[in-house]
Each structure stands twice: as C-alpha cells, then as structure tokens.
Design an enzyme around this catalytic site. Structure first.
Site: not given
Length: 462
Positions: A121-122, A165
């Site tokens: 995600k990051t 995110e």
C-alpha cells in the site's frame, strides 16, 4: 476558518500525533489552516516537522495536554481506552474522531484514489503521489511512510485528486468513498481482528462496495486472493485487472531487471507502453502497473503517467539504502509478513548477484508470529544468514509460549543459518563480525529494528 477544513476539525487534538497515519492527517489540516495540537510518546523528527508547520506537539500523554476548547480528539485504533487525554475528552464532552473518519472528511469534494491490500500500500500510494506531482496535477496525499524527509508522508495540494493509503487492519478503510480503489492483494493478516479468510473477503467486499457510482476497482489478476475478490464483486462494480495473467485487462508483457531498476512493458487499452521503475523487485514493478492503471481509470493519460512513474525512487523503510561502509551496503526493509519478506529477499537476491545477504529480523506482533511464525522462518531461508531479535509487541500484550523461537526453529528446519539475539544492542558488533565486502545487510521488520542501520554502519567504519 480556512476553506477545506471540516468544522469539527478546526481545532483538533491528536493522541499519538507522531504516528505515520496520524501525522499525515495533522499535517494536511495544518496546511489547510486548522489550529492543530497533539501529543506523542517521544520526541521525533516527525514531531519537529509538525512544529515547523505551527502544530503544538506535547511529549508524553497527560490530561492537561488537551486544551479545553479543542473541537475534537483524533485517535487511531492503537490508542488504549485508559489514555488520560481520552479520559479528559470524555469529561469535557469533546467528540472523539477515529483517524479514518478524519481522513475521509479531508477527501470530501475531491477525487479520491484509495490504495488497499495486505502488502504494497505505502509503495503504490507513494508512486501515485510522486508521479501525479511530476505531471503538475498537484494532488493531496496521505501515505503510511515518509517519501524522504520527516513529514513528507502527506501534503495538501491544490489539485482535485486525493491519494490515500487505505488500511484494512482494523476495517477503517470502510469509511472511504473512493472514485478509484486499488486492491493489490488479499491475504490473511491482522489476526487480532480477522479470524478467517472469509472475514477478510467480507471486509474487502465492503470496501469495494464503497466505490462511488461510476468509479473503478483496480485489482490484481495474478494473486489468488485478489482473483477471488474479483469473482465476489463481479457485476457490482467496474473492475480493471492488471498483472501478468493472460486475462488481465492491463497486461504485463515483461519485467526486466536492470540492476536496482526494472524496465516494464504493458498493454493498456491496446497501447503498448514501456517504462522504468526506479526500485528493484518484481513486486514493486507490479505496484507501478497498479498505479498506472488507477491513474488511467481517473482519466490521466497513460502515455504521460508511465514515464512519470520513474520519478519515484523509493520510500523510507521500503528497501531503503541506509549507507555503505567497507563495501557493505546496509538496507532497511519494512517487511514483516512472510509474503513481504519473501518478495524483498527475492528482489535483493536478483539485484545482488553473488553477494551474500545477511538479515537482521525483528518479528512484529505476538499474534502475527503465532499464526505465521513458520512461514517467516521459511522466508528467512532465502538469506545467507539471519539474526533474529525478540518480538516487537507494538500495541499487543505477550501471548504465553509465543516467542521468536518459533521462527528460529522453522528457519533452521528449512536449512537456514540463524542466530538468536536476545539483546538488540549486540547486533552492530555481530554484523560487523559477519559481513564481508560486497555483502548486503537488511534490517527487516515493522518495529524499531530500523534504528539499527546507522549503528551497524558506524560499527563497520571502525
């Protein structure tokens, strides 16, 4: 009150303001003109970066840190109910707002892209933030890690796109209503909150249902959990699949490693595009393809976005080079789930050639170790040697019988060379005694193992 600040958040107080998710929301509110205050357990570069924006940051948690006129108190799921500032908020009748609700409010009136999945995600959120900025689109973004300098995890931009995110760990991603949602993968994790894959799928289906009418779900065509989710939401939302699978809508034709970079060729809407990803590893190349597909779904020309993705050169703790001394490179990895560990070690193996890989691994959470300790040990077998620390508890209390020995025994059973290190302070000397010129040293885990990188480099220099 400046435009763009929800009324309830014009004077917010953040408990745990130095955290990756909390600090980003605080920063955006401060940039929009809110009078932001908060507290954190210890001093940090992030706290200093917030102070530079005019944010009041208290160190330690105490009832008197909460101003009587605060408009709300913002918390994350990590804040315990006995926190004195939370108790003071109840006495004063000040509303308590979860971090996800605050972030959802900041997205109001904009075009959100929400990035979800068990891993990546990051990185994917960062790729979108950097590439859209490179194109001059001035996005707002909230990322779970710093791009470079402390406090670079979030920004209020003047454009109409908001990249965020979306955290599935506590189901808080159900609060968002994205125009485009990305699901990178779906696996069982966060065992304190999910008892089974059925619960995981149910949660991701709810997230997909939150996509606004006419919006798009961008989802992996390669990963089994993502394919199952695609099947479950079929007919309820427009989906765009991406990956190396032959039936992918955005088809990856090739990923060619070029040292610490990759060259990726895809077919999107009948157009063949080749672009560079400036970080190593197939998993990061596929994250870039997800970002490309999401941007295209939002209307950003793919032919412009593809080359702009090369501007992303990494985010802190995602295979971040901390330095090199005496021919030994020290790299920091946030990987803490077996899939992430395997992906990062395979990326390093591809980039390192014949170099030895030495891992300093710190397990994260007792519950995760209880469920996935064997798989963590199997992943460490990909390294040439590993040092394994005690479990980093984060928000959890110990579980009887659950220790790092579960991982160590599994790693040794898989043929790995593993050493238990009860005292973290011994690591720099141990690594200095093991590492030889040309070796790669990875500090790996989601806890404070990241602090060891500079200490290892310092010891190597002596």
């Amino acid at each position: 009150m400046a435009p763009g600040i929800p009324t309830a958040m014009d004077r917010p107080h953040f408990i745990g303001i130095g955290g990756a998710g909390m600090s980003g929301i605080a920063k955006i509110l401060a940039q929009r003109g809110a009078a932001v205050a908060g507290s954190d357990a210890k001093e940090s570069a992030t706290a200093d970066a917030l102070r530079a924006l005019g944010v009041t940051v208290h160190i330690g948690h105490a009832a008197e840190h909460l101003a009587d006129d605060a408009s709300c108190v913002v918390v994350s799921s990590a804040i315990r109910q006995d926190n004195p500032e939370l108790a003071r908020a109840a006495e004063l009748g000040i509303p308590v707002v979860h971090r996800s609700d605050a972030l959802a409010a900041l997205m109001g009136g904009l075009r959100p892209i929400a990035v979800a999945g068990t891993h990546g995600k990051t990185t994917t959120t960062s790729m979108l933030a950097v590439s859209l900025t490179e194109l001059g689109l001035k996005p707002s973004y909230a990322i779970g890690g710093d791009l470079d300098a402390p406090g670079s995890n979030a920004l209020h931009g003047d454009g109409d796109i908001f990249v965020a995110e979306a955290d599935e760990s506590d189901r808080s991603f159900h609060k968002y209503a994205p125009e485009v949602a990305i699901v990178l993968n779906v696996e069982l994790d966060h065992h304190a909150n999910y008892a089974s894959m059925d619960e995981i799928y149910e949660s991701f289906v709810t997230f997909a249902d939150r996509i606004v009418e006419g919006g798009t779900l961008v989802i992996s065509a390669d990963q089994d959990g993502a394919r199952e989710l695609t099947r479950q939401v079929a007919g309820t939302v427009r989906t765009v699949t991406y990956g190396e699978a032959e039936d992918a809508d955005v088809r990856v034709l090739s990923i060619v490693a070029q040292g610490l970079k990759s060259q990726v060729t895809v077919v999107l809407d009948g157009q063949e595009l080749t672009f560079t990803v400036s970080v190593p590893g197939r998993h990061y190349a596929l994250n870039a393809v997800a970002a490309l597909a999401a941007g295209a779904a939002l209307g950003v020309p793919a032919a412009e976005l593809a080359p702009a993705l090369a501007a992303y050169t990494g985010v802190k703790r995602r295979l971040q080079l901390k330095g090199e001394v005496a021919g030994v490179q020290v790299i920091d990895s946030y990987a803490h789930h077996p899939t992430e560990m395997t992906a990062d070690l395979e990326a390093m193996r591809a980039a390192a050639g014949d170099a030895r890989i030495v891992v300093v691994y710190q397990p994260h959470l007792f519950s995760r170790t209880q469920e996935l300790g064997k798989e963590m040990g199997d992943a460490l077998a990909l390294a040439d040697a590993s040092l394994v620390l005690h479990i980093y508890p984060a928000r959890e209390d110990p579980i009887p019988g659950i220790t790092s020995e579960l991982i160590i025994e599994a790693a040794r059973a898989a043929g790995a060379e593993v050493t238990a290190v009860p005292d973290k302070g011994e690591v720099p000397s141990l690594v200095a005694g093991m590492a030889k010129p040309g070796d790669l040293v990875l500090t790996m885990g989601a806890g404070d193992v990241t602090d060891l990188g500079p200490l290892i480099l310092d010891r190597l220099s002596k």
